[in-house]
Design a protein around this motif. Sequence first.
Motif, short mmCIF file in Angstrom:
data_model
loop_
_atom_site.label_atom_id
_atom_site.label_comp_id
_atom_site.label_asym_id
_atom_site.label_seq_id
_atom_site.Cartn_x
_atom_site.Cartn_y
_atom_site.Cartn_z
N SER A 218 48.10 33.99 45.84
CA SER A 218 47.93 33.68 47.34
C SER A 218 46.49 33.30 47.63
O SER A 218 45.63 33.30 46.87
N VAL A 219 46.30 32.90 48.92
CA VAL A 219 44.83 32.31 49.46
C VAL A 219 43.94 33.30 49.04
O VAL A 219 42.99 33.08 48.19
N GLU A 220 44.30 34.62 49.37
CA GLU A 220 43.19 35.71 49.16
C GLU A 220 42.94 36.09 47.77
O GLU A 220 41.89 36.06 47.18
N GLU A 221 44.04 36.03 46.79
CA GLU A 221 43.79 36.34 45.32
C GLU A 221 42.98 35.21 44.79
O GLU A 221 41.91 35.35 43.87
N PHE A 222 43.32 33.69 45.22
CA PHE A 222 42.42 32.76 44.49
C PHE A 222 41.31 32.76 44.93
O PHE A 222 40.25 32.66 44.19
N ALA A 223 40.95 33.02 46.14
CA ALA A 223 39.59 33.17 46.70
C ALA A 223 38.71 34.15 46.18
O ALA A 223 37.56 33.91 45.99
N ALA A 224 39.19 35.12 45.78
CA ALA A 224 38.54 36.53 45.21
C ALA A 224 38.25 35.97 43.64
O ALA A 224 36.72 36.16 43.44
N GLU A 225 38.81 34.89 43.22
CA GLU A 225 38.51 34.51 41.67
C GLU A 225 37.44 33.30 42.03
O GLU A 225 36.49 33.40 41.01
N VAL A 226 37.42 32.59 43.00
CA VAL A 226 36.50 31.70 43.49
C VAL A 226 35.05 32.31 43.51
O VAL A 226 33.85 32.02 43.03
N ALA A 227 35.14 33.38 44.42
CA ALA A 227 33.83 34.09 44.85
C ALA A 227 33.24 34.73 43.55
O ALA A 227 31.99 34.67 43.49
N LYS A 228 34.12 35.23 42.64
CA LYS A 228 33.53 36.12 41.44
C LYS A 228 32.73 35.01 40.67
O LYS A 228 31.63 35.41 40.20
N MET A 229 32.91 33.87 40.67
CA MET A 229 32.46 32.89 39.67
C MET A 229 30.99 32.28 40.68
O MET A 229 30.17 31.77 39.66
N ALA A 230 30.63 32.78 41.64
CA ALA A 230 29.46 32.66 42.10
C ALA A 230 28.15 33.30 41.53
O ALA A 230 27.12 33.05 41.59
N THR A 231 28.74 34.80 40.84
CA THR A 231 27.76 35.09 40.19
C THR A 231 28.13 35.51 38.72
O THR A 231 27.53 36.18 38.11
N ALA A 232 29.29 34.83 38.40
CA ALA A 232 29.71 35.59 36.80
C ALA A 232 28.79 35.14 35.87
O ALA A 232 28.26 33.80 35.98
N ASP A 233 28.81 35.77 34.90
CA ASP A 233 27.91 35.24 33.62
C ASP A 233 28.60 34.54 32.75
O ASP A 233 29.05 34.84 31.59
N VAL A 234 28.51 33.19 33.24
CA VAL A 234 29.08 32.20 32.26
C VAL A 234 28.31 30.86 32.16
O VAL A 234 27.37 30.79 32.80
N GLU A 235 28.22 30.25 31.07
CA GLU A 235 27.68 29.14 30.82
C GLU A 235 27.90 28.02 31.84
O GLU A 235 29.09 27.85 32.23
N SER A 236 26.76 27.17 32.11
CA SER A 236 26.98 25.92 33.09
C SER A 236 27.95 25.01 32.33
O SER A 236 27.98 24.88 30.92
N GLY A 237 28.85 24.58 33.27
CA GLY A 237 29.91 23.71 32.60
C GLY A 237 31.12 24.33 32.38
O GLY A 237 32.14 23.71 32.20
N HIS A 238 31.18 25.77 32.55
CA HIS A 238 32.42 26.64 32.21
C HIS A 238 33.60 26.00 33.10
O HIS A 238 33.35 26.01 34.46
N THR A 239 34.68 26.14 32.62
CA THR A 239 35.91 25.91 33.47
C THR A 239 36.59 27.22 33.67
O THR A 239 37.04 27.87 32.67
N GLU A 240 36.90 27.90 34.80
CA GLU A 240 37.57 29.51 34.90
C GLU A 240 38.99 28.55 35.55
O GLU A 240 39.21 28.34 36.52
N TYR A 241 39.89 29.02 34.59
CA TYR A 241 41.48 28.92 34.84
C TYR A 241 41.97 30.29 35.40
O TYR A 241 42.06 31.12 35.12
N VAL A 242 42.63 29.73 36.91
CA VAL A 242 43.10 30.79 37.39
C VAL A 242 44.70 30.75 37.62
O VAL A 242 45.29 29.66 38.40
N GLY A 243 45.58 31.51 36.84
CA GLY A 243 47.01 31.37 36.90
C GLY A 243 47.70 30.30 36.42
O GLY A 243 47.36 28.90 36.86
N GLY A 244 48.49 30.28 35.46
CA GLY A 244 49.47 29.13 35.12
C GLY A 244 48.98 28.08 34.19
O GLY A 244 49.70 27.14 34.20
#
Length: 249
Positions: free
Chosen positions: A215-241
């Motif tokens: 849903s919009v809300e579920e995906f938005a939560a994943e996007v927002a998480k990446m604003a502070t996530a401890d991941v390397e620059s250039g990382h791709t976060e795959y959300v669902g499917g």
Amino acid sequence: MGLLDNKTAIVTGSSRGIGAEVAKILAGEGAAVVVNYRQKAPRANKVVGEIQAAGGRAVAVGADLTTQEGVQALASAAMEEFGSLNVLVLNASGGMESGMEEDYALKLNRDAQINMLNAAVPLMPEGSRVVFVTSHQAHFVETVPTMPEYEPVARSKRAGEDALRELLPNLSDKGISLVVVSGDMIEGTVTATLLDRSNPGAIEARRAEAGKLYSVEEFAAEVAKMATADVESGHTEYVGGADYFGKSA
């Protein structure tokens, strides 16, 4: 204490849908948020009102990101209103709207993303984060065919992602990281609605393949998480499917 206390975020295309939800989540984490809209001021003001009612800080800024004036206005607003800029969420995209010029998708999904980033970077201190929002259909467009109706948009969004990735070394020199969030079709978004209108059954078919669509809300939560996530620059976060597309691409 929120993860983004004393920080400022710009979320492009945030008067509705995914962008609006991301703006609200970031505000909930303590960020002052610049809510961006192209034409729908009442919608943007409603998002700002909801953030303020919850005790957060936000301002609505009208800006067409396909113009240099719009890009500069949005970047400047963060500094003028809140005195800093630490997070830039590149969420605005389009190209399926009727009545736009022929190269509008490329102007918005590639050129505007680069122009927005270039306007923001001089204002962003070391440790800042840029998040680019895309779709699996765009991210994997070179290896997995997408629906004909969506292909021009998908290719323009992939061009935008590639252009942003070319700036990774420059960003690294400034201590700014870039993360890409790629999502499957999202239930209830404008793109999904337009796709289903031009290709009836497309969403249902994708839902069957993926097992579930966010849903919009579920995906938005994943996007927002990446604003502070401890991941390397250039990382791709795959959300669902993403397994269906072959994540290695």
